[in-house]
Design an enzyme around this catalytic site. Sequence first.
Site, short mmCIF file in Angstrom:
data_model
loop_
_atom_site.label_atom_id
_atom_site.label_comp_id
_atom_site.label_asym_id
_atom_site.label_seq_id
_atom_site.Cartn_x
_atom_site.Cartn_y
_atom_site.Cartn_z
N HIS A 1 41.50 35.78 29.01
CA HIS A 1 42.61 36.00 28.08
C HIS A 1 43.65 34.88 28.09
CE1 HIS A 1 44.17 38.22 31.53
NE2 HIS A 1 43.50 39.30 31.27
N HIS B 1 39.89 49.74 38.68
CA HIS B 1 40.64 49.11 37.58
C HIS B 1 39.87 49.28 36.28
CE1 HIS B 1 43.02 46.32 35.36
NE2 HIS B 1 42.48 45.19 35.75
N GLU C 1 40.19 47.48 33.42
CA GLU C 1 39.86 46.30 32.62
C GLU C 1 38.36 46.05 32.68
OE1 GLU C 1 42.26 42.79 33.40
OE2 GLU C 1 41.85 42.06 31.38
N ASP D 1 36.23 43.72 32.72
CA ASP D 1 35.45 42.84 33.59
C ASP D 1 35.01 43.59 34.85
OD1 ASP D 1 38.22 42.84 34.07
OD2 ASP D 1 38.19 40.92 35.11
N HIS E 1 46.29 44.50 38.54
CA HIS E 1 46.93 43.74 37.51
C HIS E 1 47.35 44.56 36.29
CE1 HIS E 1 44.80 41.46 33.99
NE2 HIS E 1 46.04 41.06 33.94
N ASP F 1 41.48 43.07 41.57
CA ASP F 1 42.03 41.78 41.11
C ASP F 1 42.87 41.07 42.18
OD1 ASP F 1 40.96 41.62 38.56
OD2 ASP F 1 42.63 42.66 37.62
N TYR G 1 44.92 31.53 40.20
CA TYR G 1 44.75 32.91 39.71
C TYR G 1 46.08 33.67 39.79
CZ TYR G 1 42.62 37.61 39.65
OH TYR G 1 42.28 38.91 39.36
N HIS H 1 36.94 39.26 42.24
CA HIS H 1 36.63 37.94 41.67
C HIS H 1 36.59 36.94 42.82
CE1 HIS H 1 37.36 39.16 37.51
NE2 HIS H 1 38.55 39.64 37.85
FE1 FEO Z 1 42.51 42.89 35.48
FE2 FEO Z 1 39.70 41.27 36.75
O1 FEO Z 1 40.69 42.36 35.57
#
Ligand code: FEO
Length: 394
Positions: A26, A80, A82, A84, A146, A165, A193, A224
């Site tokens: 994003h 989470h 989101e 991903d 996040h 995250d 990050y 990640h």
């Molecule tokens: Fe807030 Fe890795 O997504």
Amino acid sequence: MKPEPVEIAKGIYWVGAVDWEERDFHGFRIERGSSYNAYLVVDEKITLVDTVKQRFFHEMIERVSQVVEPSEIDYIVSNHVETDHSGALADVKELTDATVICTEKGKKGLCKHFDCSEWEMKVVKTGDELSIGRRTLMFVETPMLHWPDNMVTYVKEDKILMSNDAFGQHFASVERYDEEVGVDEAVRWAKLYYANILMPFGELVKRKLEELSTIEIEMIAPSHGVIWKNPQRILEAYSKWASFVSERKLVVVYDTMWESTSRIAKAIAEGAGSEGVDVRVFRVRNDDISDIMAEILDAGGVAIGSSTMHNTFLPSVSSFLTSLQGLRPKGKLGVAFGSYGWSGGAVKQITEVLEKLRFDVLPPLQIRYRPTDEELRKAFDLGVNMAEKIKERV
Ligand code: FEO
């Protein structure tokens, strides 16, 4: 050859996916791609912690299948919403009757993304524990790290924090651990990050670090990048970044039409450099905003310049300032500079942004047309002044 799971502790496996191709998260440029780390905890109850982006579902399931039958999964912890991390959740649910575990906000978010009307879901909050046999999972809500729904999952007996995250890095690699890529290198990617994703939430990060300091952590397994076998290094780095601990560093960011603003920028940089301050110079049209933000995170001061065009700053500077206002760095010394022809505008407007960010703002430097030698001396002196003030503050 099938994708292999990686056993990170006895009975606990990395079953995620490495995304070598992605270059944009994003708007945050991720030049080394990323990974979506999911973890499988094999106990009396088999638990999958997080999933992956939907297009990596098959890769993840192939890894899972080498350890257990996916239909045997009892719990899916969704740290989470989101996508991903939750993108493959509905696909996993097609294979199993597993109960989905998430926060209250996580449940709301998941049920807007997927049809969860038939799902068994268990809502948890900070301090809640779930026995899965020999092991106990403990959950800690981490709102805004996040998204509002976030939580982390702590495997008590193994002292592993599955942090989603938080503590992550957008960094695709064949290595799975910080030590394999080099801990300093891992921290460098984590800084990029943090600056581009978590910088606005420093106060919340500090509070969560305080909370997490009460538990013993031997390994941090984020969603990640690489896994931290040296959790202390990344915890210390987060503590520093969340407090905006500054270094003796000036970041000069600018764009220029006919080199006047560029000459001012270089004179400011040379002035600061003459005082022994570390100086980073970015022409924002050529450099990546994500990289600039990582430098600003721990800089003592920021000088922002633009030529005036159409009574305002250049579009490239506008884009940078938009990101800066979103990421809200704190406690910086700031100054605006630039050149103009027949009417100004850019320097005043940059100053307004710096004031809105509550930087300690020095009087701006605005020069008409080409800077004279005397005006370049003023720019040099401004750099000296900034360097002295940065040294006083650090
Ligand atoms: Fe807030 Fe890795 O997504």
